[in-house]
Scaffold this active site. Structure first.
Site, mmCIF file in Angstrom:
data_model
loop_
_atom_site.group_PDB
_atom_site.id
_atom_site.type_symbol
_atom_site.label_atom_id
_atom_site.label_comp_id
_atom_site.label_asym_id
_atom_site.label_seq_id
_atom_site.Cartn_x
_atom_site.Cartn_y
_atom_site.Cartn_z
ATOM 1 N N CYS A 38 -2.029 -2.365 7.831
ATOM 2 C CA CYS A 38 -2.020 -3.300 6.697
ATOM 3 C C CYS A 38 -0.811 -4.227 6.692
ATOM 4 C CB CYS A 38 -2.141 -2.527 5.385
ATOM 5 S SG CYS A 38 -3.796 -1.811 5.209
ATOM 6 N N LYS B 95 -6.739 -4.797 -3.137
ATOM 7 C CA LYS B 95 -7.398 -5.444 -1.990
ATOM 8 C C LYS B 95 -8.429 -4.512 -1.373
ATOM 9 C CE LYS B 95 -3.576 -4.225 1.176
ATOM 10 N NZ LYS B 95 -4.272 -3.478 2.209
ATOM 11 N N ASP C 165 0.778 -1.246 0.000
ATOM 12 C CA ASP C 165 0.000 0.000 0.000
ATOM 13 C C ASP C 165 0.811 1.299 0.000
ATOM 14 O OD1 ASP C 165 -1.917 -1.934 0.217
ATOM 15 O OD2 ASP C 165 -2.779 -1.232 2.091
HETATM 16 N N1 TIU Z 1 -2.646 0.415 4.274
HETATM 17 C C1 TIU Z 1 -3.093 0.636 5.517
HETATM 18 O O1 TIU Z 1 -2.393 0.465 6.493
HETATM 19 N N2 TIU Z 1 -4.387 1.176 5.609
HETATM 20 C C2 TIU Z 1 -4.778 1.991 6.628
HETATM 21 O O2 TIU Z 1 -5.941 2.407 6.673
HETATM 22 N N3 TIU Z 1 -3.845 2.351 7.535
HETATM 23 C C3 TIU Z 1 -3.970 3.243 8.551
HETATM 24 O O3 TIU Z 1 -3.047 3.330 9.383
HETATM 25 N N4 TIU Z 1 -5.036 4.015 8.608
#
Ligand code: TIU
Length: 224
Positions: A164, A131, A26
């Protein structure tokens, strides 16, 4: 078969590069740049920049070694049919998932904010997993892809450490994959969560996996 030793905690590991993959979680504009999902949640997005340089180095080295590289992106279909109502309805209405922002609709597939930052942009042959959840295995074909290539070890970096990255590592560990999280290739909006997020993975003899660093991974990948 190329076999390397990687220094890690709680113990060093022997890794067959043919059976290992680098998973980058991500590293999207929505999390790292102002005006996206991360900022909409009230976070200081500049904190995530720390992971970019180390990840660039590891990515270059993994590409050179011929290791499989997989990128993931969190996000939803434009009609939000794959977004749970309780995920969408969180937070300020003008800044929710699907709302228009400076990088397009927040956390929606196909929008500029949903894409991976230019510094770590995938190249041809590197699968991108879209995802809908925090974990990269939930409702995706990641497991199938890894099994088809006989991958048993994952080198993991990305954001955020405790959300994530942690969720994906837990999912992977339960599916039998050995996870080596590259600590300085991960980042969080909360420095204390980053530290504890890594500590939780390697505690109890490596309950969810191992934690290494980019210098240790580079030393292993670049040694021939
Ligand atoms: N990619 C991921 O970690 N999504 C989140 O929403 N992370 C947060 O820390 N908000």
């Amino acid at each position: 078969m190329s076999v390397r030793r990687i220094e890690a905690e709680p113990s060093g590991l022997v890794v067959e590069l043919d059976h290992a993959a680098l998973i980058i979680i991500d590293m999207q504009r929505d999390f790292l740049e102002p005006g996206g999902f991360g900022e909409a949640l009230g976070n200081d997005v500049s904190r995530l920049k720390a992971a970019v340089g180390p990840l660039q180095n590891v990515l270059a080295s993994a590409r050179k070694s011929g290791m499989l590289v997989i990128h993931t992106r969190e996000g939803h279909r434009p009609d939000l049919s794959d977004a749970p109502r309780h995920k969408v309805e969180r937070g300020e209405p003008a800044m929710r998932i699907g709302a228009p922002g400076p990088m397009g609709r927040i956390l929606v597939r196909g929008e500029p904010g949903h894409d991976i930052i230019p510094e770590l942009y995938p190249i041809e042959g590197e699968p991108v997993i879209d995802k809908p959840g925090k974990g990269a295995f939930y409702q995706t074909d990641l497991e199938l892809m890894l099994k088809n290539r006989s991958i048993d070890t994952l080198l993991v970096g990305g954001v955020t450490t405790e959300v994530c990255v942690n969720t994906t590592v837990r999912e992977a560990n339960d599916r039998g994959f050995r996870c080596i999280v590259i600590g300085d290739c991960c980042a969080s909006y909360f420095p204390e969560f980053h530290k504890i997020g890594l500590a939780m993975i390697k505690a109890q003899g490596g309950i969810f996996g191992w934690v290494s660093s980019s210098p240790s991974v580079l030393a292993a990948l670049d040694s021939d």
